[in-house]
Design a protein around this motif. Sequence first.
Motif, mmCIF file in Angstrom:
data_model
loop_
_atom_site.group_PDB
_atom_site.id
_atom_site.type_symbol
_atom_site.label_atom_id
_atom_site.label_comp_id
_atom_site.label_asym_id
_atom_site.label_seq_id
_atom_site.Cartn_x
_atom_site.Cartn_y
_atom_site.Cartn_z
ATOM 1 N N GLN A 172 36.700 -63.353 -55.507
ATOM 2 C CA GLN A 172 37.024 -62.673 -54.253
ATOM 3 C C GLN A 172 37.180 -63.766 -53.219
ATOM 4 O O GLN A 172 36.576 -64.836 -53.344
ATOM 5 C CB GLN A 172 35.896 -61.733 -53.852
ATOM 6 C CG GLN A 172 36.160 -60.971 -52.570
ATOM 7 C CD GLN A 172 35.016 -60.025 -52.215
ATOM 8 O OE1 GLN A 172 34.163 -59.729 -53.034
ATOM 9 N NE2 GLN A 172 35.003 -59.576 -50.980
ATOM 10 N N GLY A 173 37.964 -63.516 -52.204
ATOM 11 C CA GLY A 173 38.132 -64.574 -51.231
ATOM 12 C C GLY A 173 38.730 -64.141 -49.927
ATOM 13 O O GLY A 173 39.040 -62.968 -49.707
ATOM 14 N N GLN A 223 46.035 -64.100 -58.398
ATOM 15 C CA GLN A 223 45.619 -64.815 -59.604
ATOM 16 C C GLN A 223 44.104 -64.967 -59.682
ATOM 17 O O GLN A 223 43.503 -64.717 -60.721
ATOM 18 C CB GLN A 223 46.271 -66.208 -59.657
ATOM 19 C CG GLN A 223 47.764 -66.186 -59.798
ATOM 20 C CD GLN A 223 48.211 -65.581 -61.117
ATOM 21 O OE1 GLN A 223 47.704 -65.926 -62.171
ATOM 22 N NE2 GLN A 223 49.154 -64.672 -61.046
ATOM 23 N N VAL A 224 43.496 -65.371 -58.583
ATOM 24 C CA VAL A 224 42.041 -65.585 -58.621
ATOM 25 C C VAL A 224 41.292 -64.259 -58.654
ATOM 26 O O VAL A 224 40.226 -64.165 -59.253
ATOM 27 C CB VAL A 224 41.545 -66.499 -57.469
ATOM 28 C CG1 VAL A 224 42.140 -67.889 -57.593
ATOM 29 C CG2 VAL A 224 41.841 -65.912 -56.118
ATOM 30 N N GLU A 225 41.852 -63.224 -58.043
ATOM 31 C CA GLU A 225 41.215 -61.908 -58.103
ATOM 32 C C GLU A 225 41.189 -61.399 -59.544
ATOM 33 O O GLU A 225 40.175 -60.876 -60.014
ATOM 34 C CB GLU A 225 41.947 -60.914 -57.206
ATOM 35 C CG GLU A 225 41.258 -59.571 -57.130
ATOM 36 C CD GLU A 225 41.914 -58.640 -56.129
ATOM 37 O OE1 GLU A 225 42.256 -57.516 -56.537
ATOM 38 O OE2 GLU A 225 42.083 -59.042 -54.970
ATOM 39 N N ASP A 226 42.291 -61.576 -60.267
ATOM 40 C CA ASP A 226 42.346 -61.167 -61.677
ATOM 41 C C ASP A 226 41.361 -61.957 -62.533
ATOM 42 O O ASP A 226 40.920 -61.475 -63.572
ATOM 43 C CB ASP A 226 43.761 -61.351 -62.236
ATOM 44 C CG ASP A 226 44.750 -60.334 -61.687
ATOM 45 O OD1 ASP A 226 44.303 -59.337 -61.069
ATOM 46 O OD2 ASP A 226 45.964 -60.547 -61.855
ATOM 47 N N ALA A 233 41.926 -71.261 -47.703
ATOM 48 C CA ALA A 233 41.422 -70.155 -48.506
ATOM 49 C C ALA A 233 40.066 -70.538 -49.073
ATOM 50 O O ALA A 233 39.834 -71.689 -49.422
ATOM 51 C CB ALA A 233 42.390 -69.823 -49.635
ATOM 52 N N VAL A 234 39.186 -69.563 -49.140
ATOM 53 C CA VAL A 234 37.873 -69.716 -49.759
ATOM 54 C C VAL A 234 37.738 -68.586 -50.771
ATOM 55 O O VAL A 234 37.883 -67.418 -50.420
ATOM 56 C CB VAL A 234 36.736 -69.616 -48.721
ATOM 57 C CG1 VAL A 234 35.374 -69.739 -49.400
ATOM 58 C CG2 VAL A 234 36.902 -70.653 -47.626
ATOM 59 N N PHE A 235 37.489 -68.952 -52.026
ATOM 60 C CA PHE A 235 37.299 -67.963 -53.084
ATOM 61 C C PHE A 235 35.947 -68.203 -53.737
ATOM 62 O O PHE A 235 35.524 -69.347 -53.889
ATOM 63 C CB PHE A 235 38.396 -68.076 -54.150
ATOM 64 C CG PHE A 235 39.767 -67.835 -53.629
ATOM 65 C CD1 PHE A 235 40.209 -66.555 -53.349
ATOM 66 C CD2 PHE A 235 40.643 -68.887 -53.411
ATOM 67 C CE1 PHE A 235 41.484 -66.324 -52.864
ATOM 68 C CE2 PHE A 235 41.923 -68.674 -52.933
ATOM 69 C CZ PHE A 235 42.344 -67.389 -52.657
ATOM 70 N N PHE A 236 35.273 -67.139 -54.129
ATOM 71 C CA PHE A 236 33.978 -67.262 -54.788
ATOM 72 C C PHE A 236 33.904 -66.309 -55.964
ATOM 73 O O PHE A 236 34.564 -65.267 -55.996
ATOM 74 C CB PHE A 236 32.833 -67.000 -53.799
ATOM 75 C CG PHE A 236 32.933 -65.678 -53.099
ATOM 76 C CD1 PHE A 236 32.364 -64.542 -53.647
ATOM 77 C CD2 PHE A 236 33.611 -65.570 -51.900
ATOM 78 C CE1 PHE A 236 32.462 -63.319 -53.003
ATOM 79 C CE2 PHE A 236 33.722 -64.352 -51.249
ATOM 80 C CZ PHE A 236 33.145 -63.223 -51.807
#
Length: 82
Positions: A33-34, A26-29, A48-51
């Motif tokens: 990136q994470g 979901q966050v990649e779409d 998880a760490v997403f940026f």
Amino acid sequence: LLGENPDIMLVQELDISSAGHWLGAQVEDAGYQGVILGKEAPAEDGVAVFFCRDRFRLVEQHTFRDFAAAALLEDLKATSGT
């Protein structure tokens, strides 16, 4: 989380077995990136760490366990005088 358009998202107690892959997709779409890291077995959760890819790029990746062990080792060396 995505509705707030954060630059960085941190998630803890993430159920890796059921939600980890779904959340990562979901966050990649959405342009992020994470890194998702599970705890040691038998635990099934992790962090998880997403940026935001438009603002940041992954330069280097280390696990928290290795970092904590290295920091502890350096601290022990500094206090023991060796």
